[in-house]
Design a protein around this motif. Structure first.
Motif: not given
Length: 600
Positions: A527-539
């Motif tokens: 598992t590679v996790s980050d605290t970044g901007i995230g990904i919108p559900k549509k994308d």
């Protein structure tokens, strides 16, 4: 067959009975005739003896003749044991051993007397009303010179002859009854010998009529029934062989149809569906049992296909087309309609062949999009390099600071162009499988530490905390270079899309799956996790597509090519694993990579 046996037995008995009866009748009549002829000859000789012993008197006196002949008649009766009658040519009785001649009627019209007078001898058989018996009369005329002087007649009862005949008929009837009994037994045995093979042949023929060609009949002897049995057995063997061959051919044909990657539908001239293979079931829905025997117009969900089939039936021409069906799922189908004749006495129907070209068309679209994207992605750095180079050539070279800035930009764009070309070539190599994987055991703990060392400097530039941990003693069988490429892309994405001071975390752990009847399987989850901007559900559904970017401006500024996640997706599939993403906008993302611990 029992009725036939009884009829055959009765026929044999009838033929035997008629034969014996005819033989008995012939024998009886022959015996009666011979016995009567023998008596008649004997009596003729007796008349001659009587005449020789006592010739007809020459006197013409009636009284004298009567007295003499009456005396002779009575005397000869005692000797011969027969009735003796003397008769003149005019029919007057002049002597009789049993009656007074005076009281007797004229005998000239009696049959035997008439014949004796005409030919010398005469005989007849008639019933005596006086004695109530059948009598044999024999008469012979005697001459003196050329003149007939009288007739001597002897008569004898036929009761002895009739009694003998009756005894013969009684013996004949008894013998016939006995013969009938014997004939019944013999006929039944003969009929049984004929009908039993016929019963077996009939039973075998019925089973053959019911498609049971494995039955065999005992062949018996060398007679006609044995030859018939051998013929039936040979016919059954040939039919069985032909049926087996037809069954094998049918099985092969059915196997071919069921395993074809094309849908095949046969439609008769009246629109009825006669064949609907397994692939057609997948492409058009419904089963063959539901479709065969019904009209093609019942394809309610496929309006365009119905119109195409109707056109083919009306015009009888070959048709080729591509159309989209939406049931049971959306597909692009390539349709070929070919007129064909089911049999010589039928009008031509249609053979419908369908090929699912959805994947091909999607691949073509992807290829077109890929070419367009590659062209677009290559155009940007090339245009930048060209533009700044033209500016330098136009005179900017004289300004040292501007020249240095432009040359730095040209170098960055060249590096980006180089990375883009490298990723394109790498993705092409992975998709075409020109670079086989080299599997080897990998110690995840030491492997992840090396990855941390490689990326620590990059993370430090953005003051990002890089936390990597692994379950103790965890090993995985994989291609080490490709596994490093996957993790490198995922971790770099986490660093690039995480703001300064954020955190990127990598965790490796083992788990076991136990689904249904399958054997338990060991997996490694990274598992590679980050605290970044995230990904919108549509994308999220499209992030593994080539050149797809969530934040295009930021991706370009970070030097990304848009191919990293696509490469990761392909490498995961080559390792027979899976990858998924979970993300919340503004909170961060985590990519979950699951790979089998051991490769098959």
């Amino acid at each position: 067959m029992t009725k036939f046996r009884l009829k055959l037995t009765a026929l044999f008995m009838l033929l035997i009975g008629l034969s014996v009866l005819a033989a008995g009748l012939f024998t009886g009549q022959y015996y009666k005739k011979n016995h009567q002829d023998a008596l008649r000859e004997h009596m003729i000789r007796e008349t001659q003896v009587l005449n020789a012993m006592a010739p007809w008197p020459e006197t013409t006196e009636v009284e004298g003749q009567v007295a003499f002949l009456q005396q002779q008649a009575q005397r000869f009766k005692d000797i011969a044991g027969m009735r003796v009658t003397y008769i003149r040519p005019d029919g007057v009785v002049v002597g009789d051993s049993d009656h007074d001649p005076v009281t007797m009627e004229n005998h000239k019209n009696r049959e035997e007397i008439r014949e004796a007078l005409e030919s010398g001898e005469g005989s007849s058989i008639r019933r005596s009303e006086t004695l109530r018996q059948n009598m044999l009369y024999v008469a012979q005329s005697f001459k003196s010179g050329d003149r007939v002087v009288g007739v001597i007649r002897l008569s004898m009862s036929l009761s002895d002859v009739e009694r003998s005949l009756n005894n013969m008929w009684l013996a004949l009837v008894f013998g016939l009854a006995l013969l009938f009994a014997l004939a019944a037994i013999v006929s039944y045995r003969v009929a049984l010998g004929v009908t039993r093979p016929l019963e077996k042949m009939t039973a075998a023929a019925k089973r053959m009529a019911n498609m049971d060609y494995a039955i065999r009949i005992p062949e018996g002897g060398r007679d006609e029934l044995g030859e018939l049995a051998r013929t039936l057995n040979a016919m059954g063997a040939n039919l069985q062989e032909q049926l087996d061959q037809i069954g094998r051919n049918g099985s092969r044909l059915q196997s071919v149809l069921d395993n074809m990657t094309s849908g095949v539908v046969m439609i008769a001239h009246d629109g009825r569906i006669t064949l609907y293979n397994r692939e057609a079931e997948q492409l058009l829905g419904n089963t063959g049992k539901e479709r065969v025997g019904r009209s093609f117009t019942e394809f309610k969900q496929h309006y365009e296909l119905v119109q195409l089939i109707r056109t083919g039936l009306e015009h009888g021409d070959k048709l080729y087309d591509e159309l989209t069906v939406y049931y049971p799922e959306e597909r692009m189908l390539q349709i070929s309609l070919v007129p064909m004749t089911m049999s010589d006495d039928e009008e031509p129907g249609l053979l419908l062949v369908m090929q699912d070209v959805t994947a091909i068309r999607r691949l073509e679209n992807m290829r077109s999009e890929f070419v367009a994207n590659v062209s677009h992605e290559l155009k940007t750095p090339v245009a930048a390099v060209k533009g700044f180079a033209e500016t330098l050539l136009a005179g900017a070279m004289n300004d040292g600071e501007t020249a240095r800035s432009f040359l730095t930009i040209i170098q960055d764009e060249s590096d980006r162009l180089n990375r883009l070309i490298g990723d394109i070539l790498e993705l092409s190599k992975i998709e075409s499988r020109r670079s086989p994987l080299q599997f080897s055991p990998i110690d995840m703990d030491s492997f992840l530490e090396r990855m941390k060392e490689l990326l620590a400097a990059e993370a430090a530039k953005k003051n990002i905390s890089l936390d990597i941990s692994s379950e103790a003693g965890l090993f995985i069988e994989a291609d080490e270079d490709r596994l490093g490429q996957m993790l490198m892309n995922l971790i770099q994405n986490g660093i690039n899309y995480t703001t300064d001071g954020g955190k990127v975390k990598v965790i490796a752990e083992a788990f076991t799956t136990d689904e249904g009847d399958d054997e338990p399987m060991d997996w490694v989850r990274i598992t590679v996790s980050d605290t970044g901007i995230g990904i919108p559900k549509k994308d999220m559904p499209r992030i593994f597509e080539r050149f797809y970017r969530v934040d295009k401006a930021r991706s370009r500024s970070s030097g990304g090519t848009g191919l990293g996640l696509s490469i990761v997706k392909h490498l995961v599939e080559l390792h027979r694993g899976s990858i998924r993403v979970e993300s919340t906008v503004g909170v961060g993302s985590q990519f979950i990579l699951e790979l089998p611990m051991l490769q098959p």
